[in-house]
Scaffold this motif. Structure first.
Motif, PDB file in Angstrom:
ATOM      1  N   ILE A  15      80.250 -19.590 -56.746  1.00  0.00           N
ATOM      2  CA  ILE A  15      79.165 -20.293 -55.816  1.00  0.00           C
ATOM      3  C   ILE A  15      77.871 -20.878 -56.905  1.00  0.00           C
ATOM      4  N   MET A  16      77.697 -20.220 -58.021  1.00  0.00           N
ATOM      5  CA  MET A  16      76.690 -20.721 -58.846  1.00  0.00           C
ATOM      6  C   MET A  16      77.151 -21.699 -59.424  1.00  0.00           C
ATOM      7  N   ASP A  17      78.434 -21.835 -59.996  1.00  0.00           N
ATOM      8  CA  ASP A  17      78.798 -22.922 -60.436  1.00  0.00           C
ATOM      9  C   ASP A  17      79.260 -24.154 -59.743  1.00  0.00           C
ATOM     10  N   LEU A  18      79.335 -24.072 -58.392  1.00  0.00           N
ATOM     11  CA  LEU A  18      79.219 -24.937 -57.222  1.00  0.00           C
ATOM     12  C   LEU A  18      77.932 -25.460 -56.895  1.00  0.00           C
ATOM     13  N   LEU A  19      76.789 -24.608 -57.190  1.00  0.00           N
ATOM     14  CA  LEU A  19      75.259 -24.981 -57.058  1.00  0.00           C
ATOM     15  C   LEU A  19      75.046 -25.791 -58.150  1.00  0.00           C
ATOM     16  N   ASN A  20      75.326 -25.331 -59.626  1.00  0.00           N
ATOM     17  CA  ASN A  20      75.017 -26.310 -60.524  1.00  0.00           C
ATOM     18  C   ASN A  20      75.524 -27.532 -60.612  1.00  0.00           C
ATOM     19  N   ASN A  71      68.362 -19.298 -60.433  1.00  0.00           N
ATOM     20  CA  ASN A  71      67.616 -18.400 -61.461  1.00  0.00           C
ATOM     21  C   ASN A  71      67.043 -17.191 -60.668  1.00  0.00           C
ATOM     22  N   ASP A  72      66.609 -17.304 -59.649  1.00  0.00           N
ATOM     23  CA  ASP A  72      66.150 -16.073 -58.810  1.00  0.00           C
ATOM     24  C   ASP A  72      67.199 -14.894 -58.708  1.00  0.00           C
ATOM     25  N   ASN A  73      68.321 -15.447 -58.493  1.00  0.00           N
ATOM     26  CA  ASN A  73      69.391 -14.537 -58.025  1.00  0.00           C
ATOM     27  C   ASN A  73      70.094 -14.060 -59.204  1.00  0.00           C
ATOM     28  N   GLY A  74      69.507 -14.361 -60.641  1.00  0.00           N
ATOM     29  CA  GLY A  74      70.341 -13.916 -61.725  1.00  0.00           C
ATOM     30  C   GLY A  74      70.949 -14.546 -62.320  1.00  0.00           C
ATOM     31  N   GLY A  75      71.200 -15.769 -61.944  1.00  0.00           N
ATOM     32  CA  GLY A  75      72.244 -16.907 -62.531  1.00  0.00           C
ATOM     33  C   GLY A  75      71.502 -17.693 -63.489  1.00  0.00           C
ATOM     34  N   THR A  76      72.367 -18.850 -63.944  1.00  0.00           N
ATOM     35  CA  THR A  76      71.567 -19.620 -64.903  1.00  0.00           C
ATOM     36  C   THR A  76      71.701 -20.923 -64.464  1.00  0.00           C
ATOM     37  N   ALA A  77      70.554 -21.590 -64.039  1.00  0.00           N
ATOM     38  CA  ALA A  77      70.676 -23.076 -63.592  1.00  0.00           C
ATOM     39  C   ALA A  77      70.690 -24.044 -64.876  1.00  0.00           C
ATOM     40  N   TYR A  78      71.331 -25.185 -64.508  1.00  0.00           N
ATOM     41  CA  TYR A  78      71.416 -26.124 -65.743  1.00  0.00           C
ATOM     42  C   TYR A  78      70.919 -27.467 -65.256  1.00  0.00           C
ATOM     43  N   SER A  79      70.136 -28.020 -66.565  1.00  0.00           N
ATOM     44  CA  SER A  79      69.483 -29.276 -66.238  1.00  0.00           C
ATOM     45  C   SER A  79      70.435 -30.311 -66.320  1.00  0.00           C
ATOM     46  N   PRO A  80      70.542 -31.243 -65.377  1.00  0.00           N
ATOM     47  CA  PRO A  80      71.871 -31.922 -65.722  1.00  0.00           C
ATOM     48  C   PRO A  80      71.526 -33.357 -66.493  1.00  0.00           C
ATOM     49  N   GLU A  81      72.575 -33.954 -67.079  1.00  0.00           N
ATOM     50  CA  GLU A  81      72.408 -35.313 -67.436  1.00  0.00           C
ATOM     51  C   GLU A  81      72.791 -36.323 -66.374  1.00  0.00           C
ATOM     52  N   ILE A  82      72.014 -37.333 -66.456  1.00  0.00           N
ATOM     53  CA  ILE A  82      72.140 -38.180 -65.424  1.00  0.00           C
ATOM     54  C   ILE A  82      72.834 -39.517 -65.768  1.00  0.00           C
ATOM     55  N   GLN A  83      73.871 -40.257 -65.363  1.00  0.00           N
ATOM     56  CA  GLN A  83      74.443 -41.506 -65.903  1.00  0.00           C
ATOM     57  C   GLN A  83      74.928 -42.078 -64.691  1.00  0.00           C
TER      58      GLN A  83
END
Length: 173
Positions: A15-20, A71-83
């Motif tokens: 789910i974390m991967d899908l949310l990213n 991030n609040d749930n212990g995961g790692t959120a990633y800042s995306p590149e936009i193209q």
């Protein structure tokens, strides 16, 4: 150690991967709406420009909401590149048609994450996403209302100016 940490998350790893991925989609929408706002500004469609500037800001807020949740749930959120942001459009009607297609794509993506949450029993994330489910229904409805204006008023000359004047009201209905 990294695998052990991922097992201790409050959020399910898939789910974390899908949310990213959803963060990336929301960021793309924000950038696309910014490009649409610029096009409207360049074509003297000031109300539509304001509408799309606000849409861009909303999409960024959605992105940040998901980012913080991860991030609040212990995961790692990633800042995306936009193209791949388009900046050229043929008409205001086309802009709103693309915006509707974009919102439908986002809705489907949110729904797919909710279905996955149910499958892996990630109730916390499913509950979090309910706000997005409701929000997406409103977003689609808003774009459809804008497109209805073109059917009622037309797409050329003075009709286009009348459509632009009505854009601020489409969220109020």
């Amino acid at each position: 150690m990294k695998d052990l940490v991922r097992q201790k998350l409050s959020i399910h790893v898939e789910i974390m991967d899908l949310l990213n991925k959803q963060i990336e989609k929301e960021a793309h929408s924000s950038s696309a709406y910014l490009a649409m706002a610029s096009w409207c500004d360049q074509n003297a469609l000031t109300n539509s420009a304001k509408f799309f500037y606000e849409q861009s800001s909303e999409e960024r807020e959605h992105m940040l909401k998901i980012f913080k949740f991860i991030n609040d749930n212990g995961g790692t959120a990633y800042s995306p590149e936009i193209q791949g942001i388009d900046h050229d459009y043929n008409s205001l009607q086309e802009v709103f048609e693309i915006a509707l297609d974009q919102e439908i794509t986002i809705t489907k993506s949110i729904h797919n994450i909710v279905y996955k949450c149910r499958k892996v029993q990630d109730l916390n994330t499913e509950n979090f996403l309910q706000w997005f489910v409701s929000e997406q229904a409103e977003e689609e409805q808003t774009m459809r209302r804008a497109l209805d204006l073109f059917d009622l008023m037309g797409t050329e000359g003075l009709a286009l100016k009348f459509v632009d004047e009505r854009i601020p009201q489409i969220r109020e209905i």
